[in-house]
Design a protein around this motif. Structure first.
Motif, mmCIF file in Angstrom:
data_model
loop_
_atom_site.group_PDB
_atom_site.id
_atom_site.type_symbol
_atom_site.label_atom_id
_atom_site.label_comp_id
_atom_site.label_asym_id
_atom_site.label_seq_id
_atom_site.Cartn_x
_atom_site.Cartn_y
_atom_site.Cartn_z
ATOM 1 N N LEU A 264 0.828 -1.210 0.000
ATOM 2 C CA LEU A 264 0.000 0.000 0.000
ATOM 3 C C LEU A 264 0.862 1.261 0.000
ATOM 4 C CD1 LEU A 264 -2.826 -0.920 2.527
ATOM 5 C CD2 LEU A 264 -3.023 -0.691 0.076
ATOM 6 N N TYR A 265 2.122 1.146 0.408
ATOM 7 C CA TYR A 265 3.013 2.304 0.427
ATOM 8 C C TYR A 265 3.265 2.830 -0.991
ATOM 9 C CZ TYR A 265 7.248 5.072 1.122
ATOM 10 O OH TYR A 265 8.176 6.074 1.144
ATOM 11 N N LEU A 266 3.197 1.943 -1.993
ATOM 12 C CA LEU A 266 3.468 2.330 -3.376
ATOM 13 C C LEU A 266 2.269 2.958 -4.060
ATOM 14 C CD1 LEU A 266 5.501 -0.816 -4.485
ATOM 15 C CD2 LEU A 266 6.392 1.390 -3.728
ATOM 16 N N SER A 267 1.138 3.075 -3.371
ATOM 17 C CA SER A 267 -0.054 3.667 -3.972
ATOM 18 C C SER A 267 0.180 5.152 -4.213
ATOM 19 C CB SER A 267 -1.259 3.462 -3.054
ATOM 20 O OG SER A 267 -2.417 3.975 -3.671
ATOM 21 N N GLY A 268 -0.127 5.613 -5.440
ATOM 22 C CA GLY A 268 0.084 7.014 -5.800
ATOM 23 C C GLY A 268 1.349 7.253 -6.600
ATOM 24 N N TYR A 269 2.291 6.302 -6.648
ATOM 25 C CA TYR A 269 3.517 6.464 -7.434
ATOM 26 C C TYR A 269 3.195 6.436 -8.939
ATOM 27 C CZ TYR A 269 7.230 6.229 -3.917
ATOM 28 O OH TYR A 269 8.101 6.521 -2.904
ATOM 29 N N ARG A 270 3.922 7.222 -9.709
ATOM 30 C CA ARG A 270 3.847 7.190 -11.175
ATOM 31 C C ARG A 270 4.940 6.263 -11.680
ATOM 32 N NH1 ARG A 270 5.465 11.493 -13.267
ATOM 33 N NH2 ARG A 270 6.146 12.607 -11.390
ATOM 34 N N ILE A 271 4.572 5.336 -12.542
ATOM 35 C CA ILE A 271 5.504 4.337 -13.064
ATOM 36 C C ILE A 271 5.831 4.661 -14.531
ATOM 37 C CG2 ILE A 271 3.591 2.776 -13.619
ATOM 38 C CD1 ILE A 271 5.505 0.431 -13.087
ATOM 39 N N ARG A 272 7.098 4.498 -14.877
ATOM 40 C CA ARG A 272 7.556 4.707 -16.266
ATOM 41 C C ARG A 272 8.458 3.538 -16.647
ATOM 42 N NH1 ARG A 272 11.192 9.811 -17.407
ATOM 43 N NH2 ARG A 272 12.756 8.384 -16.540
ATOM 44 N N LEU A 273 8.148 2.901 -17.786
ATOM 45 C CA LEU A 273 8.923 1.760 -18.254
ATOM 46 C C LEU A 273 10.161 2.272 -18.987
ATOM 47 C CD1 LEU A 273 6.080 -0.552 -19.600
ATOM 48 C CD2 LEU A 273 7.078 -0.451 -17.316
ATOM 49 N N GLY A 274 11.318 1.951 -18.459
ATOM 50 C CA GLY A 274 12.571 2.388 -19.083
ATOM 51 C C GLY A 274 12.663 3.905 -19.093
ATOM 52 N N SER A 275 13.071 4.446 -20.264
ATOM 53 C CA SER A 275 13.169 5.906 -20.414
ATOM 54 C C SER A 275 12.178 6.424 -21.426
ATOM 55 C CB SER A 275 14.595 6.287 -20.853
ATOM 56 O OG SER A 275 14.925 5.640 -22.085
ATOM 57 N N SER A 276 11.154 5.582 -21.742
ATOM 58 C CA SER A 276 10.155 5.971 -22.736
ATOM 59 C C SER A 276 9.162 6.930 -22.115
ATOM 60 C CB SER A 276 9.437 4.726 -23.258
ATOM 61 O OG SER A 276 8.395 5.099 -24.133
ATOM 62 N N THR A 277 8.712 7.895 -22.949
ATOM 63 C CA THR A 277 7.683 8.856 -22.513
ATOM 64 C C THR A 277 6.354 8.584 -23.183
ATOM 65 O OG1 THR A 277 8.407 10.375 -24.246
ATOM 66 C CG2 THR A 277 9.384 10.637 -22.022
ATOM 67 N N ASP A 278 6.257 7.434 -23.840
ATOM 68 C CA ASP A 278 5.002 7.079 -24.514
ATOM 69 C C ASP A 278 3.914 6.860 -23.459
ATOM 70 O OD1 ASP A 278 3.091 6.404 -26.248
ATOM 71 O OD2 ASP A 278 4.006 4.506 -26.909
ATOM 72 N N LYS A 279 2.673 7.210 -23.840
ATOM 73 C CA LYS A 279 1.556 7.089 -22.886
ATOM 74 C C LYS A 279 1.311 5.635 -22.495
ATOM 75 C CE LYS A 279 -3.128 8.751 -22.217
ATOM 76 N NZ LYS A 279 -4.286 9.454 -22.841
ATOM 77 N N LYS A 280 1.592 4.690 -23.423
ATOM 78 C CA LYS A 280 1.364 3.285 -23.102
ATOM 79 C C LYS A 280 2.425 2.740 -22.154
ATOM 80 C CE LYS A 280 -0.965 2.162 -27.434
ATOM 81 N NZ LYS A 280 -0.985 1.267 -28.622
ATOM 82 N N ASP A 281 3.518 3.475 -21.971
ATOM 83 C CA ASP A 281 4.580 3.017 -21.073
ATOM 84 C C ASP A 281 4.547 3.722 -19.717
ATOM 85 O OD1 ASP A 281 5.525 1.305 -22.994
ATOM 86 O OD2 ASP A 281 6.866 2.818 -23.863
ATOM 87 N N THR A 282 3.517 4.503 -19.450
ATOM 88 C CA THR A 282 3.416 5.220 -18.164
ATOM 89 C C THR A 282 2.068 4.932 -17.523
ATOM 90 O OG1 THR A 282 2.541 7.200 -19.240
ATOM 91 C CG2 THR A 282 4.944 7.065 -18.940
ATOM 92 N N GLY A 283 2.001 5.207 -16.283
ATOM 93 C CA GLY A 283 0.751 5.015 -15.525
ATOM 94 C C GLY A 283 0.922 5.473 -14.074
ATOM 95 N N ARG A 284 -0.216 5.610 -13.359
ATOM 96 C CA ARG A 284 -0.206 5.991 -11.935
ATOM 97 C C ARG A 284 -0.775 4.823 -11.127
ATOM 98 N NH1 ARG A 284 0.287 10.682 -9.226
ATOM 99 N NH2 ARG A 284 0.147 11.908 -11.157
ATOM 100 N N LEU A 285 0.056 4.261 -10.237
ATOM 101 C CA LEU A 285 -0.346 3.073 -9.468
ATOM 102 C C LEU A 285 -1.391 3.437 -8.407
ATOM 103 C CD1 LEU A 285 3.100 1.354 -8.835
ATOM 104 C CD2 LEU A 285 1.437 0.841 -10.619
ATOM 105 N N HIS A 286 -2.392 2.588 -8.311
ATOM 106 C CA HIS A 286 -3.388 2.688 -7.215
ATOM 107 C C HIS A 286 -3.479 1.311 -6.545
ATOM 108 C CE1 HIS A 286 -6.876 3.683 -4.878
ATOM 109 N NE2 HIS A 286 -7.527 2.641 -5.402
ATOM 110 N N VAL A 287 -3.008 1.235 -5.313
ATOM 111 C CA VAL A 287 -2.969 -0.035 -4.568
ATOM 112 C C VAL A 287 -4.022 0.014 -3.473
ATOM 113 C CG1 VAL A 287 -1.513 -1.672 -3.326
ATOM 114 C CG2 VAL A 287 -0.494 -0.157 -5.035
#
Length: 595
Positions: free
Chosen positions: A164-187
């Motif tokens: 639950l501590y990771l809830s609210g973090y923004r995740i990015r795959l590698g160094s890509s800025t594509d929308k499909k490679d990013t997201g905001r975690l909700h735990v």
């Protein structure tokens, strides 16, 4: 390279994680309750205490906290958690804005080990999810959906709190800025049937353990069971027969005999032995009757003692009440104060009530004894004797028909009959003596009541004579007062006539009862004082008031001055006998009309 990634050793799983800022990574790992390690296995923070799990005042999540629905203590509001950037092998986690409120969560289900993770990147895989969340603990299963969310089940409940501590973090795959490679975690907590089933099993196990502990405690405090009864044998039969003859062991032996008979141990071979034991038990009946008679005798003696003590107490109560009545007579009553009279009257009433209660109790005891005596007289002693004789004859006939080995008990029964006859004779003599004592007590009680009635009649006659004397004294005093008033009026007329003949010029000066200015002041002060006291006041009360103004004033001077002013002051008598009291009243308004 110097700025290259370093391997993080976590739960024996080597992972090469690029770290741009070692201090940020150490802060983030500390917030997760884990000690950050370098590539060589050296701790990045030498002051890290795994027992406390604290750094920079941030309360950690205890990884050793057991499950069973226990939530770790919340972080105080005055100590906000500092969230830093977390670099993983395939992704990077950026912390949320610290000024935003914490993400909302649903109510924690019981035994929750599964979390819901939403806001995943579209290109995210189970391997990337495992890479992020295995830092929180052992992952048992991951169920990923096609709509950018998944469910993760951990091995223990405390691992859910780390996730639950990771809830609210923004995740990015590698160094890509594509929308499909990013997201905001909700735990958030997830409700899983497996978690609920395991929790219920654990609760049932705890309930079984509690029942087991309770059963052990009950067995510990349960009284021990009685010893088992031995089986019948010839040896045990002889032992029980000896115990039946002993008064101290009779109860134990009779219980054993009863158990043997109920078990069916009586047969043709053991019938004689059982009959002898039953006959021994029958011989104890006389002992029990004697014990009962002894206890009844002790009870009668205790009743007699109680009755005698109660009669003595009643005599003392009568004397106390007589003291109160004698103190209530007028000879002594007039000398007591009001408070003392009130106390004496209250005490007298209380003593009379207690005396009446004890008297009723004594009379009730005597009535019960009379009823018992009448019931005993109604019973016919001849019938009792006939029934006893018939029982003895039947016993003698039964004994004659028995075996020769039991013939010795016949003499014992004859002796018992003689003892019973002797005891009956003693009992009749005791009853005669008790009747005589009761008659004497009744006569004494009647004599005491007659004496009390005579005393009351004498007191009544004395009080009537005293009342007549008081009435005669009152009439004499009234006649004396009338004579004194007539003499005073005649004397005042004679003096007035003589003064008018001798000195007509100085008539006004000689006739005035006030002779000086001091007497005029006294008359004014006394008039004011009596005007305030409309029911009058005694001469002593008036003089005590005047002596506060002038200590030289005497009672005789004031009384002479007031007797001279008959139209201003009037003397009245109140009370009877010893309570006769003289009071002065102000009558100046009536005297002004008369003059």
């Amino acid at each position: 390279s110097t700025d290259g990634g370093r391997n993080l050793s976590l739960d024996s799983i080597p992972m090469g994680l690029p770290m741009s800022d070692p201090s940020a990574w150490a802060t983030a790992m500390n917030n997760l309750g884990m000690a950050p390690m370098g590539m060589t296995g050296q701790p990045l923070l030498p002051d890290f205490d795994p027992a406390l799990g604290m750094m920079t005042g941030i309360p950690p999540i205890n990884p050793m906290m057991p499950g069973l629905g226990i939530v770790p203590p919340p972080i105080p509001p005055d100590m906000p958690a500092v969230k830093e950037i977390i670099h993983c092998k395939s992704c990077t986690l950026f912390p949320p804005n610290p000024h935003l409120p914490p993400p909302a969560t649903r109510e924690r289900p019981p035994g929750c080990k599964t979390v819901f993770v939403g806001g995943l990147p579209e290109n995210g895989t189970e391997q990337i999810i495992m890479e992020v969340f295995e830092q929180c603990g052992e992952v048992i299963a991951i169920r990923k959906s096609k709509k950018n969310f998944c469910h993760i089940r951990f091995a223990e409940e405390f691992m859910v709190d780390k996730a639950l501590y990771l809830s609210g973090y923004r995740i990015r795959l590698g160094s890509s800025t594509d929308k499909k490679d990013t997201g905001r975690l909700h735990v958030d907590f997830a409700q899983a049937r497996d978690d609920l089933y395991e929790w219920e099993c654990k609760q049932r196990m705890l309930a079984r353990e509690e029942r087991h502990r309770r059963r052990l405690a009950e067995e510990r405090f349960r009284p021990p069971s009685p010893p088992p009864v031995v089986h019948y044998s010839d040896h045990e039969c002889s032992v029980v027969a000896e115990k039946l003859k002993d008064d101290t062991k009779f109860l134990e032996a009779i219980q054993t005999l009863l158990t043997w008979i109920e078990r069916g141990e009586v047969n043709r071979r053991t019938a004689n032995n059982f009959y002898s034991m039953i006959q021994s038990a029958n011989s104890h009946i006389r002992r029990l009757i004697n014990e009962k008679a002894a206890h009844e005798k002790e009870m009668e003696e205790a009743k007699e003692k109680f009755k005698l003590a109660l009669s003595g107490i009643l005599v003392q109560f009568e004397q106390i009440v007589a003291v109160y009545h004698s103190a209530s007579k007028q000879k002594a009553w007039d000398h007591f104060t009001k408070a003392q009279r009130k106390n004496i009257s209250v005490w007298c009433k209380q003593a009379e009530e207690i005396r009446n209660i004890h008297n009723d109790e004594l009379m009730g005891i005597r009535r019960e004894e009379e009823m018992e005596m009448s019931d005993e007289e109604i019973e016919d002693p001849s019938e009792m004797k006939e029934t006893e004789e018939s029982a003895l004859v039947s016993q003698v006939e039964a004994l004659k028909e028995e075996n020769d080995s039991l013939r010795w008990q016949l003499d014992a029964y004859r002796n018992e009959v003689e003892l019973l006859k002797q005891e009956q004779g003693k009992a009749s003599r005791d009853e005669d003596t008790t009747k005589e004592q009761q008659m004497k007590l009744l006569q004494q009680a009647l004599q005491g009541m007659q004496k009390h009635l005579l005393k009351v009649q004498e007191e009544y006659k004395k009080r009537e004579a005293e009342l007549e004397k008081v009435k005669e004294d009152k009439l004499k005093i009234e006649t004396l007062l009338e004579n004194l008033k007539e003499q005073e009026s005649s004397m005042s007329r004679v003096c007035a006539c003589s003064q008018e003949k001798e000195c007509p010029v100085e008539k006004t000066l000689s006739n005035s009862p006030v002779k000086s200015e001091r007497e005029v002041l006294l008359v004014g002060i006394i008039s004011t004082f009596l005007h305030v006291h409309p029911f009058g006041a005694s001469i002593e009360y008036i003089c005590s008031y005047l002596q506060r103004l002038d200590s030289k004033i005497c009672t005789a001077e004031v009384e002479v001055l007031m007797t001279r002013l008959q139209n201003t002051f009037r003397q009245e008598l109140s009370g009877v006998g010893a309570s006769l009291e003289k009071r002065w009243k102000f009558c100046g308004f009536d005297g002004l009309k008369m003059t």
